[in-house]
Design a protein around this motif. Structure first.
Motif, PDB file in Angstrom:
ATOM      1  N   GLY A   1       0.805  -1.207   0.000  1.00 59.43           N
ATOM      2  CA  GLY A   1       0.000   0.000   0.000  1.00 59.43           C
ATOM      3  C   GLY A   1       0.841   1.260   0.000  1.00 59.43           C
ATOM      4  O   GLY A   1       2.076   1.216  -0.053  1.00 59.43           O
ATOM      5  N   LEU A   2       0.171   2.385   0.075  1.00 61.22           N
ATOM      6  CA  LEU A   2       0.833   3.679  -0.004  1.00 61.22           C
ATOM      7  C   LEU A   2       1.621   3.948   1.276  1.00 61.22           C
ATOM      8  O   LEU A   2       1.093   3.869   2.376  1.00 61.22           O
ATOM      9  CB  LEU A   2      -0.205   4.778  -0.228  1.00 61.22           C
ATOM     10  CG  LEU A   2       0.331   6.156  -0.643  1.00 61.22           C
ATOM     11  CD1 LEU A   2       0.992   6.090  -2.019  1.00 61.22           C
ATOM     12  CD2 LEU A   2      -0.801   7.180  -0.644  1.00 61.22           C
TER      13      LEU A   2
ATOM     14  N   GLY B   1       3.128  10.209   0.217  1.00 62.06           N
ATOM     15  CA  GLY B   1       2.817  10.914  -1.011  1.00 62.06           C
ATOM     16  C   GLY B   1       1.374  10.727  -1.441  1.00 62.06           C
ATOM     17  O   GLY B   1       0.591  10.029  -0.788  1.00 62.06           O
ATOM     18  N   PRO B   2       1.011  11.327  -2.571  1.00 68.73           N
ATOM     19  CA  PRO B   2      -0.373  11.230  -3.061  1.00 68.73           C
ATOM     20  C   PRO B   2      -0.668   9.854  -3.653  1.00 68.73           C
ATOM     21  O   PRO B   2       0.238   9.071  -3.933  1.00 68.73           O
ATOM     22  CB  PRO B   2      -0.428  12.316  -4.144  1.00 68.73           C
ATOM     23  CG  PRO B   2       0.991  12.419  -4.635  1.00 68.73           C
ATOM     24  CD  PRO B   2       1.856  12.179  -3.433  1.00 68.73           C
ATOM     25  N   GLU B   3      -1.937   9.579  -3.818  1.00 71.39           N
ATOM     26  CA  GLU B   3      -2.343   8.332  -4.483  1.00 71.39           C
ATOM     27  C   GLU B   3      -1.822   8.301  -5.916  1.00 71.39           C
ATOM     28  O   GLU B   3      -1.757   9.337  -6.588  1.00 71.39           O
ATOM     29  CB  GLU B   3      -3.870   8.202  -4.492  1.00 71.39           C
ATOM     30  CG  GLU B   3      -4.487   7.988  -3.131  1.00 71.39           C
ATOM     31  CD  GLU B   3      -4.235   6.583  -2.584  1.00 71.39           C
ATOM     32  OE1 GLU B   3      -3.854   5.685  -3.373  1.00 71.39           O
ATOM     33  OE2 GLU B   3      -4.416   6.405  -1.372  1.00 71.39           O
ATOM     34  N   LEU B   4      -1.449   7.108  -6.377  1.00 65.99           N
ATOM     35  CA  LEU B   4      -0.973   6.968  -7.749  1.00 65.99           C
ATOM     36  C   LEU B   4      -2.136   7.093  -8.725  1.00 65.99           C
ATOM     37  O   LEU B   4      -3.264   6.661  -8.433  1.00 65.99           O
ATOM     38  CB  LEU B   4      -0.291   5.620  -7.967  1.00 65.99           C
ATOM     39  CG  LEU B   4       1.173   5.491  -7.529  1.00 65.99           C
ATOM     40  CD1 LEU B   4       1.288   5.446  -6.010  1.00 65.99           C
ATOM     41  CD2 LEU B   4       1.807   4.258  -8.152  1.00 65.99           C
ATOM     42  N   THR B   5      -1.856   7.647  -9.890  1.00 66.65           N
ATOM     43  CA  THR B   5      -2.831   7.633 -10.971  1.00 66.65           C
ATOM     44  C   THR B   5      -2.853   6.232 -11.576  1.00 66.65           C
ATOM     45  O   THR B   5      -1.912   5.449 -11.376  1.00 66.65           O
ATOM     46  CB  THR B   5      -2.471   8.649 -12.053  1.00 66.65           C
ATOM     47  OG1 THR B   5      -1.247   8.226 -12.696  1.00 66.65           O
ATOM     48  CG2 THR B   5      -2.279  10.046 -11.465  1.00 66.65           C
TER      49      THR B   5
ATOM     50  N   ARG C   1       5.848  16.057   0.797  1.00 65.28           N
ATOM     51  CA  ARG C   1       6.327  17.405   0.459  1.00 65.28           C
ATOM     52  C   ARG C   1       6.617  17.544  -1.026  1.00 65.28           C
ATOM     53  O   ARG C   1       6.299  18.576  -1.635  1.00 65.28           O
ATOM     54  CB  ARG C   1       7.584  17.714   1.282  1.00 65.28           C
ATOM     55  CG  ARG C   1       8.274  19.029   0.927  1.00 65.28           C
ATOM     56  CD  ARG C   1       9.363  19.359   1.926  1.00 65.28           C
ATOM     57  NE  ARG C   1      10.332  18.299   2.071  1.00 65.28           N
ATOM     58  CZ  ARG C   1      11.397  18.144   1.278  1.00 65.28           C
ATOM     59  NH1 ARG C   1      11.597  18.971   0.271  1.00 65.28           N
ATOM     60  NH2 ARG C   1      12.262  17.165   1.492  1.00 65.28           N
ATOM     61  N   LEU C   2       7.199  16.518  -1.623  1.00 62.55           N
ATOM     62  CA  LEU C   2       7.601  16.586  -3.034  1.00 62.55           C
ATOM     63  C   LEU C   2       6.524  16.060  -3.976  1.00 62.55           C
ATOM     64  O   LEU C   2       6.666  16.177  -5.197  1.00 62.55           O
ATOM     65  CB  LEU C   2       8.902  15.801  -3.238  1.00 62.55           C
ATOM     66  CG  LEU C   2      10.119  16.328  -2.462  1.00 62.55           C
ATOM     67  CD1 LEU C   2      11.323  15.418  -2.691  1.00 62.55           C
ATOM     68  CD2 LEU C   2      10.452  17.754  -2.897  1.00 62.55           C
ATOM     69  N   GLY C   3       5.476  15.464  -3.427  1.00 56.92           N
ATOM     70  CA  GLY C   3       4.403  14.950  -4.277  1.00 56.92           C
ATOM     71  C   GLY C   3       4.791  13.728  -5.062  1.00 56.92           C
ATOM     72  O   GLY C   3       4.259  13.486  -6.161  1.00 56.92           O
ATOM     73  N   VAL C   4       5.722  12.937  -4.519  1.00 52.51           N
ATOM     74  CA  VAL C   4       6.171  11.707  -5.186  1.00 52.51           C
ATOM     75  C   VAL C   4       5.663  10.516  -4.385  1.00 52.51           C
ATOM     76  O   VAL C   4       6.183  10.236  -3.297  1.00 52.51           O
ATOM     77  CB  VAL C   4       7.710  11.648  -5.289  1.00 52.51           C
ATOM     78  CG1 VAL C   4       8.155  10.327  -5.913  1.00 52.51           C
ATOM     79  CG2 VAL C   4       8.236  12.823  -6.100  1.00 52.51           C
ATOM     80  N   PRO C   5       4.649   9.811  -4.849  1.00 50.52           N
ATOM     81  CA  PRO C   5       4.143   8.666  -4.083  1.00 50.52           C
ATOM     82  C   PRO C   5       5.159   7.541  -3.997  1.00 50.52           C
ATOM     83  O   PRO C   5       5.889   7.255  -4.946  1.00 50.52           O
ATOM     84  CB  PRO C   5       2.904   8.227  -4.882  1.00 50.52           C
ATOM     85  CG  PRO C   5       3.093   8.780  -6.249  1.00 50.52           C
ATOM     86  CD  PRO C   5       3.879  10.029  -6.089  1.00 50.52           C
ATOM     87  N   VAL C   6       5.215   6.926  -2.819  1.00 49.35           N
ATOM     88  CA  VAL C   6       6.011   5.721  -2.580  1.00 49.35           C
ATOM     89  C   VAL C   6       5.048   4.619  -2.186  1.00 49.35           C
ATOM     90  O   VAL C   6       4.285   4.761  -1.224  1.00 49.35           O
ATOM     91  CB  VAL C   6       7.044   5.946  -1.458  1.00 49.35           C
ATOM     92  CG1 VAL C   6       7.886   4.683  -1.249  1.00 49.35           C
ATOM     93  CG2 VAL C   6       7.957   7.129  -1.776  1.00 49.35           C
TER      94      VAL C   6
END
Length: 272
Positions: free
Chosen positions: A132-133, A136-140, A261-266
Motif C-alpha cells: 500500500g501507499l 505521497g499522493p495516491e498513484l494515478t 512534500r515533493l508529491g512523489v508517491p512511494v
C-alpha cells in the motif's frame, strides 16, 4: 542463552536503526565497520578493510558470535571482489564476482566463524515495506500500471545479476541499476531528461526496486530512504514502487514526509 550478534556495518542511516532493533531484542552486540563511522564511535566499533577480510573473521570468532548480519551500503571494486572470492574460496586464481555470488561468500562466512547469518528483516521486521501507499499522493492509474511493469522488469534484471532497480517510462525501459547503485541510476535518468531523451509528459517515469529472484534475504535487501525520494524527484521520477515485504524503508517517517512534500508517491506492491 543470550544471542551474540556481530553486525558488519556499511554506510547510511540503516545501521543505527538495526542497532536499536538488535538492542531492543536483547542481543549482545559487536559492531564491525567498513570505513569510518564517527556517529557510532560510542559503541567502540572495530574498523576493518574488505581487502583484509581475515580481520573481521577473527573478530567474529573471538567475540563468540552466534549470529552475524550485514547492514548499510558497501561499494565493491573489482579488485575487492576478486580478493574476497579468493579469500573465501581458498583459490589462488579467481575471477571477479557478481552480487549473487557475494551472497554465496556470505554463506561461507558461517563455516569460518560458526555464526549463522541473519537478515536485517529478521532483526527489524518493522523496516520492511508494507503493501500500500507509504507516503505521497495516491498513484494515478497510469503510474500504477508503470509501477507494476517496473517491478516485473526489475525482477528480470535481477535474474541476470544486475542491480535491484530500474526506471521505466510507462511500459518502456529507461535505465537499469548497475554497480554504481540507485543514486547513480537516478543521476543517469536526470541526465537523460536534460538531453530530452525521456519524459515526453505522457508516460510517467517510475523507479521500481525489488530483491533479485535468487538472492538470499539475509544479505543486501533493496532499500529506499528520504534521499531516494529527493533524488528521484530531481530526476523527474513521479512515483517509486517497491516490493512489499522485500524492500527496506529507512527512516520511514521521513520518507513519508519527503514524499508528501515533493508529491512523489512511494508504494509497496505485493509480488505476484
Amino acid at each position: 542463552m543470550q544471542e551474540r550478534l556481530a553486525l558488519i556495518a556499511g554506510s547510511g542511516a540503516l545501521v543505527p536503526e538495526v542497532i536499536a532493533a538488535a538492542r531492543s531484542k536483547g542481543f549482545e552486540l559487536k559492531l564491525l565497520t567498513i570505513g569510518k563511522r564517527r556517529d557510532l564511535s560510542a559503541l567502540e566499533p572495530v574498523r576493518f578493510s574488505l581487502s583484509r577480510p581475515q580481520e573481521a573473521v577473527e573478530v567474529i570468532r573471538n567475540f563468540g558470535a552466534t549470529r552475524f548480519t550485514l547492514a548499510g551500503g558497501v561499494s565493491l571494486s573489482d579488485v575487492v571482489r576478486e580478493g574476497l572470492a579468493g579469500f573465501f574460496s581458498g583459490a589462488s586464481v579467481h575471477h571477479s564476482i557478481g552480487d549473487t555470488s557475494i551472497s554465496d561468500l556470505v554463506a561461507r562466512l558461517e563455516d569460518m566463524t560458526g555464526a549463522k547469518p541473519m537478515g536485517v528483516h529478521e532483526i527489524a521486521p518493522e523496516l520492511l515495506a508494507p503493501a500500500g501507499l507509504i507516503g505521497g499522493p495516491e498513484l494515478t492509474p497510469a503510474q500504477h500500471d508503470a509501477a507494476q511493469y517496473g517491478l516485473e522488469l526489475a525482477r528480470e534484471a535481477g535474474r541476470l545479476d544486475l542491480g535491484q532497480a530500474v526506471v521505466v517510462a510507462g511500459r518502456r525501459a529507461v535505465a537499469a541499476e548497475d554497480i554504481g547503485g540507485t543514486d547513480a541510476l537516478l543521476r543517469r535518468v536526470r541526465w537523460l531528461r536534460w538531453r530530452r531523451l525521456v519524459a515526453d509528459g505522457t508516460s510517467p517515469l517510475v523507479l521500481a526496486k525489488c530483491p533479485k529472484p535468487d538472492q538470499p534475504l539475509f544479505v543486501d535487501l533493496p532499500a529506499v530512504g528520504p534521499r531516494t525520494v529527493e533524488m528521484a524527484a530531481k530526476a523527474g521520477v513521479v512515483a517509486i514502487a517497491v516490493e512489499a515485504s522485500g524492500t527496506l524503508v529507512i527512516q520511514r517517517q521521513r520518507v513519508a514526509e519527503t514524499a508528501n512534500r515533493l508529491g512523489v508517491p512511494v508504494i509497496g506492491l505485493a509480488h505476484g
